[in-house]
Write a protein that holds these residues in place. Structure first.
Motif, short mmCIF file in Angstrom:
data_model
loop_
_atom_site.label_atom_id
_atom_site.label_comp_id
_atom_site.label_asym_id
_atom_site.label_seq_id
_atom_site.Cartn_x
_atom_site.Cartn_y
_atom_site.Cartn_z
N ARG A 132 60.09 23.45 -39.30
CA ARG A 132 59.93 22.94 -37.94
C ARG A 132 61.38 23.04 -37.03
NH1 ARG A 132 55.00 18.73 -38.92
NH2 ARG A 132 53.64 20.20 -39.51
N ARG A 189 59.42 20.80 -44.92
CA ARG A 189 58.83 20.66 -43.50
C ARG A 189 59.70 20.85 -42.41
NH1 ARG A 189 54.25 16.53 -43.10
NH2 ARG A 189 53.73 17.38 -44.87
N GLU A 193 55.98 30.42 -21.48
CA GLU A 193 57.10 30.80 -21.43
C GLU A 193 57.09 32.22 -21.18
OE1 GLU A 193 58.96 29.95 -25.29
OE2 GLU A 193 59.60 28.01 -24.35
N TYR A 203 55.03 21.63 -18.18
CA TYR A 203 55.99 22.46 -18.85
C TYR A 203 56.15 23.61 -17.92
CZ TYR A 203 58.73 25.21 -22.39
OH TYR A 203 59.49 25.88 -23.09
N MET A 246 49.06 22.56 -27.70
CA MET A 246 50.35 22.44 -27.05
C MET A 246 51.13 23.77 -27.08
SD MET A 246 51.81 18.54 -26.88
CE MET A 246 51.41 17.57 -25.31
N ASN A 261 56.99 12.16 -42.06
CA ASN A 261 56.56 13.34 -41.25
C ASN A 261 57.47 13.23 -39.82
OD1 ASN A 261 55.33 15.69 -40.67
ND2 ASN A 261 53.34 14.48 -39.86
N ALA A 262 57.79 14.51 -39.48
CA ALA A 262 58.01 14.82 -38.09
C ALA A 262 57.48 16.12 -37.40
CB ALA A 262 59.51 14.82 -38.32
N TYR A 263 57.35 15.87 -36.31
CA TYR A 263 56.87 17.30 -35.40
C TYR A 263 57.50 16.92 -33.96
CZ TYR A 263 53.03 14.06 -34.08
OH TYR A 263 52.40 13.01 -33.70
N SER A 264 57.27 18.30 -33.29
CA SER A 264 57.89 18.33 -31.92
C SER A 264 57.03 18.97 -31.13
CB SER A 264 59.19 18.79 -31.89
OG SER A 264 59.38 20.04 -32.30
N HIS A 265 57.30 18.80 -29.84
CA HIS A 265 56.76 19.86 -28.90
C HIS A 265 57.66 19.75 -27.55
CE1 HIS A 265 55.61 16.26 -26.45
NE2 HIS A 265 55.18 15.70 -27.43
N ARG A 266 57.50 20.85 -26.93
CA ARG A 266 58.41 21.00 -25.63
C ARG A 266 57.82 20.31 -24.34
NH1 ARG A 266 62.57 24.51 -26.96
NH2 ARG A 266 62.85 24.69 -24.85
N ALA A 296 49.99 18.70 -31.05
CA ALA A 296 51.48 19.25 -30.52
C ALA A 296 51.72 20.41 -31.25
CB ALA A 296 52.49 18.32 -31.08
N LEU A 297 51.35 20.76 -32.52
CA LEU A 297 51.43 22.15 -33.12
C LEU A 297 50.45 22.98 -32.81
CD1 LEU A 297 52.78 20.77 -36.67
CD2 LEU A 297 54.11 21.12 -34.44
N TRP A 300 58.69 13.56 -32.69
CA TRP A 300 58.06 12.53 -33.16
C TRP A 300 58.25 12.26 -34.61
CZ3 TRP A 300 54.10 9.82 -30.19
CH2 TRP A 300 53.91 10.44 -29.13
N GLU A 304 52.56 26.21 -24.46
CA GLU A 304 54.01 26.56 -24.47
C GLU A 304 54.39 28.10 -24.33
OE1 GLU A 304 55.90 24.31 -27.38
OE2 GLU A 304 55.28 22.48 -26.50
N SER A 312 62.70 28.50 -25.65
CA SER A 312 62.35 28.09 -26.91
C SER A 312 63.10 29.03 -27.90
CB SER A 312 60.96 27.79 -27.35
OG SER A 312 60.27 28.89 -27.36
#
Ligand code: SF4
Ligand code: SF4
Ligand code: SF4
Ligand SMILES: [Zn+2]
Lengths: 780, 70
Positions: free
Chosen positions: A710, A706, B68, B31, B60, A765-770, B56-57, A751, B64, A405
């Motif tokens: 992010r 935001r 890593e 992951y 998770m 809104n938006a967010y993410s994960h790996r 997620a934030l 998302w 992660e 990441s």
């Protein structure tokens, strides 16, 4: 502090030093922070005066006395008669008087020396006997040291009392009871140590017949040669004091100690010469800067015999500057943040890379360095943490242990810049040769595309022989990320384009590009835009307010680019501005936090780095790097890009203006290419747009910030919405009527919360994960 | 990894495609060669999953990072 002119050199710094345990130790040895301060090295028995003075300064005389007396066998005597070789080399002497170290020792003895001393407890008797000839400081030190190690010792003293030349010291300087008290507590209180007074020895070496070893502290007999390192004489087992210069009590003690070490080793049958380099007084390699320290005179000692009072001693001790190096740590926010220094950091990094199973705690540390080289510049031994971290990142990548990441976003940005939407390289319209190739770089094009157009027009007009244009990224992000593979691929592609254009001279607007090409393509001729503009003249001669003073921030990759620095300064002056030099400028300039992709590893640190830099002067700044400019302005520092001044935008609004966000930077590059192709080459390019790119978004400002934070791009959001609208795969919030959808184009799931509104989509809104969620979807 | 606080407010979201409320199910989340079962809202009809922002934030992202650095 020799400048490293290229990264090749700094790579060599690491390669030769950082391959195995042995290399690690060589690297550690290069950082001299842990070397003794001058006072301690200059003291023949190495009293830790720095620690002692810190303790006195804190008012802890008992601790200070402990520090002193653990090294000196006869502390009360020495505190009165020491000839202070430490003081002669004390750094404080460069800025005021050297510290009155002996007088402070005397204060320790006076204030804490009466505490009952622990009884002397020798090691168990080891069955061998040593004769010591002479009961002066040297002989008694040897006898005391050896007896404590378990050897039986007999001291032969011709006189009727111990102490030798001490009795020649004036009585008011060295009251006699002090001599007696020190000896009573040590030599005379040690089991296994026998003293024979009135015992003159005629033939000292002959004592060897009845003893396992002999130390002749009165000096060698009959001019026998004595080895100055080990005190050995021609006869095995017979040791003698070497040299007999002016009487120095502390040197006498050091000599006795040296002999005792030799005799102890001799009796144990081990090497007499191994690792003895730092016995006796020596010159330390520790470097201590006295810059910025106010001069201060010694606290006067009104009555030498009475010595300092408690308060006077404390005050005098506080003048000690606690010699240490930390030159690099002082100038680098990153190094300071981890509370150590490169010697320790080298081991941390080495250990981190060696972990096979388990968590690697130093990844973030390694990835947070700006690779800017300032540390090497200020280090007295050129220790280059940047080179070390760069190498460590390459190793991590090779091991498959680089956290995916960390650099992904930056590398994606680079891929964009070198993809079809931005990259191109061609001769000027209507020509088939180029003397120059203008390469503005990815960040200038992203940040101020209009200026790139104007500059290209100007260069074509001002230069003979044709000026081509190449858009793209030099590959610096890949290099910073330790991605040798990707970097080399990028460089190869550029080389091919450059060769196809007839190897024109590069005109570079960005100092990072300049560093990359100079280091990795030294055969390609180049000139910095600022040097070039200074020579050929500026595009417009805007009228400027002639009275403003600006502080110049040199980008860190321009550290050793004198011509670039000078060119920029001449242009600034020519435009009517006065220049203020920041305390750290030119070869000592600092990084804006973009270098080494620091901010992607540690955002907080990056903020602190910027904060520190922008507070170095109250003046507004001017710089010649688009990233530095945008970063400083984003944290509230009015900062001009040199192009602002050149193109007549020298007003406050330009200095305060925020740079474009990540998505806008992509858009700016893509549009720049389209517009230049159309305006300069007359080619109308309607690049085939991916379906999702036509999706129109309405993103409120707060949401935009935001997304920026992010690292979510407009194109990421467009892809999610396109997918959701196409498949109907979305969630509905029954309260708000908004949709929530997700999509995973590659390694990240995005998302987006949105709502269709006419011909566009409002994004909330938006967010993410790996992490990947196993979604067992049933599609019909 | 999953605890109820991360799913707070989840019941407001329903599958827009099947027009049905979600149900909490065990879902495998993976992951870097590791995977974990996590309780997540899932559409019982089409299998669509909901990962709340908090999860997620928070958790998770934490996991992660740990993976890593492993
Ligand atoms: S300033 Fe302090 S630490 Fe430095 S040499 Fe003098 S006494 Fe030692
Ligand atoms: S400048 Fe830094 S790396 Fe160099 S010797 Fe001093 S503490 Fe060590
Ligand atoms: S950020 Fe710059 S000065 Fe600090 S350690 Fe890294 S290369 Fe050296
Ligand atoms: Zn469904």
């Amino acid at each position: 502090m020799t400048p490293l002119t290229s990264t090749y050199q700094s790579d060599a710094f690491v390669m030769t030093n950082f391959i195995d345990q042995k290399g690690l130790r060589a690297l550690e040895a290069r950082c001299i922070q842990e070397q003794a301060p001058p006072c301690q090295a200059g003291c023949p028995v190495h009293v830790d005066a720095r620690a002692m003075l810190a303790q006195i300064g804190a008012g802890d005389f008992a601790a200070a006395y402990q520090t002193f007396s653990k090294t000196v066998p006869f502390p009360a005597i020495i505190s009165r008669v020491c000839d202070q070789p430490c003081r002669a080399v004390c750094t404080r002497g460069e800025i005021g008087d050297p510290i009155a170290i002996r007088a402070l020792e005397q204060a320790c003895v006076a204030l804490a020396g009466d505490a009952p001393r622990a009884p002397v407890k020798p090691l168990p008797a080891r069955g061998k006997r040593v004769a010591v000839v002479g009961g002066g400081l040297s002989g008694l030190t040897a006898a005391f040291d050896l007896a404590r190690k378990g050897w039986a010792v007999v001291v032969f003293e011709a006189a009727q009392r111990l102490g030798g030349r001490l009795w020649e010291v004036a009585e008011d300087a060295l009251p006699r009871h002090i001599i007696e008290r020190d000896f009573a507590a040590t030599v005379l209180a040690t089991p296994g140590l026998e003293v024979r007074l009135g015992a003159a020895v005629e033939d000292a070496p002959a004592l060897r017949d009845s003893f396992d070893a002999v130390y002749i502290s009165t000096g060698a007999v009959r001019g026998d040669a004595v080895d100055p390192l080990t005190c050995e004489t021609a006869r095995a087992g017979v040791f003698a004091r070497a040299g007999s210069e002016a009487w120095s009590p502390i040197t006498s003690i050091a000599d006795g100690r040296r002999a005792a070490i030799s005799i102890d080793r001799c009796l144990q049958n081990v090497s007499l010469t191994a690792s003895r380099q730092h016995e006796g007084a020596y010159t330390t390699t520790l470097y201590t800067s006295t810059e910025g320290i106010a001069p201060a005179r010694a606290v006067p000692l009104p009555d030498a015999r009475a010595g300092y009072s408690r308060d006077q001693a404390t005050e005098e001790a506080r003048r000690c500057i606690h010699c240490e190096c930390l030159e690099c740590v002082k100038v680098c926010e990153y190094l300071a943040r981890y509370d150590g220094y490169p010697k320790q950091y080298a081991r941390t990094i080495y250990n981190n890379l060696s972990i096979v199973m388990g968590e690697r705690h130093a990844n973030t540390f390694i990835n947070s360095c700006a690779l800017c080289g300032l540390c090497a510049e200020v280090c007295p031994t050129d220790f280059d943490m940047g080179a070390l971290c760069r190498q460590a990142r390459q190793v991590m990548v090779a091991q498959g242990r680089m956290p995916p990441s960390t650099h992904e976003f930056a590398l994606r940005d680079m891929a964009f810049s070198n993809g079809d939407q931005f990259a191109m390289a061609r001769h000027a319209p209507g020509t088939d040769a180029s003397a120059y190739l203008f390469f503005p770089g990815c960040q200038l094009a992203a940040s101020r595309p209009g200026d790139v157009k104007a500059l290209y027009a100007h260069l074509r007009e001002a230069l003979e022989g044709g000026v081509g244009l190449a858009l793209g990224c030099c590959g610096a992000p890949a290099e910073w990320a330790g991605r040798k593979d990707l970097f080399e691929e990028t460089m190869e592609r550029f080389r091919a384009q450059h060769a196809a254009l007839g190897r024109p001279k590069l005109a570079l607007a960005c100092s990072s590009c300049c560093q990359v090409f100079k280091t990795h393509a030294p055969d390609i001729e180049l000139i910095s835009l600022w040097d070039l503009l200074d020579r050929v003249g500026l595009p417009v001669q805007a009228a400027q307010p002639a009275s403003r003073t600006l502080a110049v921030h040199d980008p860190c990759t321009a550290r050793y680019e004198r011509a670039m620095q000078d060119g920029a300064r001449r242009i600034i002056r020519r435009l009517g501005y006065r220049i203020e030099e920041l305390p750290l400028s030119r070869e000592k300039t600092t990084c804006c936090s973009y270098g080494g992709l620091m901010g992607f590893a540690d955002r907080e640190l990056a903020r602190a780095v910027i904060e520190r830099r922008i507070n170095e002067s109250r003046a507004d700044y001017v710089t010649y790097c688009a990233v530095c400019r945008d970063f400083f302005a984003a944290q509230g520092k009015p900062t001009f890009h040199l192009l602002d001044l050149i193109f007549g935008r020298g007003d406050d609004a330009a200095a305060a203006g925020r740079g474009p966000g990540y998505s806008q930077r992509h858009e700016n590059r893509a549009r720049l290419k389209r517009e230049m192709l159309r305006e300069v080459w007359g080619e109308d390019v309607t690049t085939a747009q991916e379906g999702y790119e036509s999706i129109k978004l309405d993103v409120a400002e707060a949401v935009q910030a935001r997304l920026e934070d992010r690292l979510i791009l407009v194109e990421d959001i467009q892809q999610v919405i396109a997918f959701a609208e196409r498949t109907g795969r979305r969630l509905l919030n029954t309260d708000t009527g908004r949709f929530l959808a997700h999509y995973r184009p590659a390694a990240v799931t995005y998302w987006v919360e949105y709502r269709p509104e006419g011909d566009h989509y409002a994004v909330f809104n938006a967010y993410s994960h790996r992490m990947e969620v196993a979604e067992e979807t049933k599609d019909e | 990894m999953s605890k109820k606080p991360d799913l707070e407010g989840a019941e407001k979201w329903q599958c827009a495609r099947c027009d049905r409320p979600m149900e909490i199910r065990k879902v495998s989340v993976s992951y870097m060669d590791s995977s974990f079962p996590v309780d997540l809202p899932v559409c019982p009809e089409c299998g669509q999953v909901y990962v709340p922002e908090m999860l997620a934030l928070g958790k998770m992202a934490e996991v992660e990072k740990t993976l890593e650095d492993k």
